[in-house]
Design a protein around this motif. Structure first.
Motif, short mmCIF file in Angstrom:
data_model
loop_
_atom_site.label_atom_id
_atom_site.label_comp_id
_atom_site.label_asym_id
_atom_site.label_seq_id
_atom_site.Cartn_x
_atom_site.Cartn_y
_atom_site.Cartn_z
N GLY A 312 0.81 -1.22 0.00
CA GLY A 312 0.00 0.00 0.00
C GLY A 312 0.83 1.26 0.00
O GLY A 312 0.41 2.31 0.50
N ILE A 313 2.04 1.19 -0.58
CA ILE A 313 2.90 2.38 -0.68
C ILE A 313 2.31 3.35 -1.71
O ILE A 313 1.94 2.94 -2.82
N THR A 314 2.24 4.63 -1.33
CA THR A 314 1.65 5.64 -2.24
C THR A 314 2.56 6.84 -2.49
O THR A 314 2.20 7.72 -3.28
N ASN A 315 3.73 6.87 -1.80
CA ASN A 315 4.59 8.04 -1.98
C ASN A 315 6.05 7.65 -1.78
O ASN A 315 6.37 6.63 -1.16
N LEU A 316 6.94 8.48 -2.32
CA LEU A 316 8.37 8.20 -2.30
C LEU A 316 8.93 8.19 -0.87
O LEU A 316 9.76 7.33 -0.53
N LYS A 317 8.49 9.10 -0.04
CA LYS A 317 9.02 9.21 1.32
C LYS A 317 8.81 7.90 2.10
O LYS A 317 9.72 7.39 2.76
N ASP A 318 7.62 7.33 2.01
CA ASP A 318 7.33 6.08 2.71
C ASP A 318 8.13 4.92 2.12
O ASP A 318 8.61 4.04 2.84
N ALA A 319 8.28 4.92 0.80
CA ALA A 319 9.05 3.87 0.14
C ALA A 319 10.50 3.91 0.59
O ALA A 319 11.11 2.87 0.89
N GLN A 320 11.06 5.10 0.67
CA GLN A 320 12.46 5.24 1.09
C GLN A 320 12.65 4.79 2.54
O GLN A 320 13.65 4.15 2.88
N LYS A 321 11.69 5.14 3.39
CA LYS A 321 11.80 4.75 4.80
C LYS A 321 11.72 3.23 4.95
O LYS A 321 12.52 2.62 5.68
N ALA A 322 10.79 2.61 4.25
CA ALA A 322 10.66 1.15 4.33
C ALA A 322 11.93 0.47 3.82
O ALA A 322 12.40 -0.52 4.41
N TYR A 323 12.49 0.99 2.74
CA TYR A 323 13.73 0.42 2.20
C TYR A 323 14.89 0.61 3.18
O TYR A 323 15.68 -0.30 3.42
N GLU A 324 14.98 1.80 3.74
CA GLU A 324 16.04 2.09 4.72
C GLU A 324 16.00 1.11 5.90
O GLU A 324 17.05 0.65 6.38
N LEU A 325 14.80 0.75 6.33
CA LEU A 325 14.66 -0.15 7.49
C LEU A 325 14.87 -1.61 7.13
O LEU A 325 15.05 -2.45 8.02
N GLY A 326 14.84 -1.94 5.84
CA GLY A 326 15.14 -3.31 5.45
C GLY A 326 14.03 -4.08 4.77
O GLY A 326 14.09 -5.32 4.70
N ALA A 327 13.01 -3.41 4.24
CA ALA A 327 11.93 -4.11 3.55
C ALA A 327 12.48 -4.85 2.34
O ALA A 327 13.27 -4.32 1.57
N ASP A 328 12.03 -6.08 2.17
CA ASP A 328 12.46 -6.90 1.03
C ASP A 328 11.57 -6.66 -0.19
O ASP A 328 12.04 -6.77 -1.33
N PHE A 329 10.29 -6.38 0.05
CA PHE A 329 9.32 -6.13 -1.01
C PHE A 329 8.55 -4.85 -0.67
O PHE A 329 8.26 -4.59 0.50
N LEU A 330 8.19 -4.12 -1.69
CA LEU A 330 7.25 -3.00 -1.54
C LEU A 330 6.08 -3.27 -2.47
O LEU A 330 6.26 -3.64 -3.64
N GLY A 331 4.86 -3.09 -1.96
CA GLY A 331 3.66 -3.37 -2.74
C GLY A 331 2.92 -2.10 -3.13
O GLY A 331 2.77 -1.18 -2.30
N PHE A 332 2.42 -2.08 -4.36
CA PHE A 332 1.70 -0.91 -4.89
C PHE A 332 0.35 -1.39 -5.39
O PHE A 332 0.26 -2.28 -6.25
N ILE A 333 -0.72 -0.78 -4.89
CA ILE A 333 -2.08 -1.20 -5.20
C ILE A 333 -2.58 -0.52 -6.48
O ILE A 333 -2.61 0.71 -6.56
N PHE A 334 -2.99 -1.34 -7.44
CA PHE A 334 -3.61 -0.84 -8.66
C PHE A 334 -5.04 -1.36 -8.70
O PHE A 334 -5.35 -2.35 -9.36
N TRP A 335 -5.91 -0.67 -7.96
CA TRP A 335 -7.33 -1.03 -7.90
C TRP A 335 -8.09 0.24 -7.56
O TRP A 335 -7.85 0.88 -6.53
N GLU A 336 -9.02 0.60 -8.42
CA GLU A 336 -9.67 1.90 -8.31
C GLU A 336 -10.45 2.12 -7.02
O GLU A 336 -10.64 3.25 -6.58
N LYS A 337 -10.89 1.04 -6.37
CA LYS A 337 -11.69 1.18 -5.15
C LYS A 337 -10.83 1.24 -3.88
O LYS A 337 -11.36 1.45 -2.79
N SER A 338 -9.54 1.06 -4.01
CA SER A 338 -8.68 1.03 -2.82
C SER A 338 -8.27 2.43 -2.39
O SER A 338 -7.89 3.27 -3.23
#
Length: 524
Positions: A312-338
């Motif tokens: 449910g990543i929606t912006n660069l700042k959150d993606a960078q933080k998750a990566y910095e902490l050690g996330a192995d995968f980042l997920g991006f939702i492509f569904w109009e109702k989400s």
């Protein structure tokens, strides 16, 4: 070793003491069949079809099977070799089956002016005397299970094979098995060795289609480094063993780079239909899907903690933080109702930025996953476009993997995995279906009438436990910094998927909660 494997080996030792290495069967004093041929035969990719009446996990598979007739059908199907189970208690085989199969296969080759088919004795062999008996009975190769043999004994049995012109088919599955293989390759010319990796764990008979891929590259490295003449990894014969029941699964195994596949239950139940499975394996090209799962397999070998996917990543700042902490995968939702829906521009920016950061740091970038509930929708097509362009690494088919796979076509070669919402035992059939189609991993998530994911709900523990008995756990649903330690301790998941549990609002990650989550993982 635990229960069943220990029982089989113990019973075999007892049988040898009572009946000798022939198990009381009539075996020629000298080999009457022509000299052994390489196993499996041919330089090209091939399939080993197995004669098997029963197994400890399935009970009776083909109790009325005629070994000679089945061998004939296998030869007609174009098999590269025939494996014959000779263990008599759990698999209901015999050395008589081996001799009948060899006789029938040789007769077919002679009458049709075709090359002979190699015959493997598959059993829980424990000594060089077992190898001698197999040779006299007509086998071209014998199975040597590294897990049940010490390194010195494995070397002795492989040397016996080499002295008789036979192939030592060494089955590997664990890190200690690779150490044994290295010692064997140092003592015996690797030209006499073929390796196999069993997708079935002989301790509990569970199936993991990704296990063979985890060891493939290292096996190839061991053999190439010890060969007397220069060979490439592609020339090393490594066989994918067990767990294949459908053409789709055979195609997945064939795409991974194995030189052969050993097909047991599916072929024994329907010998006449074996040709379809043979062709699916042999005609399988390398695919982006295969390359993705080989990447996961390599990472698994070095992974001591669960993979973490922040979804449910929606912006660069959150993606960078998750990566910095050690996330192995980042997920991006492509569904109009989400409420966590993102877009092509945002994901492209995040992908480029994180990969550039990873390059500067000398680290691997996180794997980027596009989540869709309908691959044929506009959003689903966007995910596939981003995969084609290399912006995303994988597609998560949330609640739609069955229809995606059934539709077939080249799109199924795209890197993907399915996600299944679980609310009752009836839903477990969806997992069984996907596994039969050769899907190596399946994410499970809680069911909700409102949304397919990101609801914060947990799956009932009893259902999680049932899934864990079927496959490695990729787990989503209601995981938070407060409960992740207990989830890991209780279920030992291979991957944990978190969305709402680390948010301040839908699609907005709370960095303090992200830090707390990874802190808990490090402690455990």
């Amino acid at each position: 070793m635990t229960d069943i494997l220990t029982q089989i080996v113990s019973r075999r030792q007892s049988d040898i003491e009572k009946s000798g290495y022939t198990m009381g069967e009539e075996i020629p004093k000298e080999r009457t069949r022509a000299a052994p041929i390489p196993f499996p035969s041919g330089a090209e990719k091939g399939v080993v079809l197995e004669i098997k009446r029963a197994s400890p996990s399935k009970g009776d598979i083909a109790p009325g099977l005629d070994a000679g007739q089945t061998a004939l059908q296998y030869a007609q199907a174009g098999t590269s070799a025939i494996s014959v189970l000779t263990e008599r208690h759990w698999f209901k085989g015999s050395l008589a089956d081996l001799q009948a199969a060899a006789l029938a296969a040789d007769k077919y080759a002679q009458e049709n002016n075709k090359p002979r088919v190699a015959i493997l004795r598959k059993d829980f062999l424990l000594s060089p005397e077992d190898v001698e008996i197999a040779y006299r009975a007509g086998a071209d190769a014998v199975l040597l299970i590294a897990r049940i043999l010490s390194a010195p004994l494995l070397i002795e049995m492989a040397e016996k094979c080499a002295s008789l012109g036979m192939t030592a088919f060494i089955e590997l599955r664990e890190e200690s098995d690779l150490e044994k293989l290295t010692k064997v390759a140092e003592a015996v010319d690797p030209v006499c060795i073929v390796c196999g990796v069993n997708a079935r764990d002989l301790q509990n008979f569970s199936i993991d289609l990704l296990t063979p891929a985890c060891l493939l590259a290292e096996i190839q490295g061991i053999i190439t480094s010890h060969a007397k003449k220069a060979i490439t990894s592609g020339e090393v014969k490594v066989i994918f063993e067990s767990g294949i029941r459908t053409p789709q699964a055979a195609r997945f195994a064939g795409s991974l780079g194995f030189s052969a596949m050993l097909l047991g239950e599916a072929a024994a139940k329907n010998p006449a239909e074996a040709k379809e499975l043979v062709q699916a394996f042999m005609q399988a090209p390398s695919t982006p899907q295969a390359l993705f799962w080989k990447t996961i397999a390599r990472r698994l070998r070095k992974q001591n903690t669960p993979f973490i996917k922040i979804c449910g990543i929606t912006n660069l700042k959150d993606a960078q933080k998750a990566y910095e902490l050690g996330a192995d995968f980042l997920g991006f939702i492509f569904w109009e109702k989400s409420p966590r829906r993102t877009d092509e521009k945002t994901v492209s920016l995040i992908s480029a930025t994180l990969r550039e950061e990873a390059k500067k740091l000398g680290k691997r970038a996180p794997l980027l996953v596009g989540v869709t509930v309908d691959p044929e929708s506009c959003d689903g097509k966007t995910v596939q476009k981003l995969l084609d362009e290399g912006i995303l690494d994988c597609m998560q088919l949330h609640g739609c993997a069955d229809s995606f796979l059934t539709a077939g076509g080249m799109q199924t070669d795209l890197p993907h995995y399915g996600a299944v919402n679980i609310s009752s035992e009836e839903d477990l059939a969806k997992i069984d279906f996907l596994r039969q189609q050769g899907e190596p991993r399946i994410l499970i998530d809680a069911h909700s009438a409102i949304s397919p994911g990101g609801t914060g709900k947990r799956i009932a523990d009893t259902l999680v436990e049932k899934v864990s008995c079927k496959t490695k756990l990729w787990l989503a649903g209601g995981i938070t910094p407060e409960n992740i330690a207990s989830v890991c301790k209780k279920f030992h998941p291979e991957l944990i998927d978190i969305a709402s549990g680390v948010e301040s609002a839908p699609g907005i990650k709370d960095h303090a909660r992200l830090e707390a989550l990874f802190s808990q993982i490090e402690k455990n």
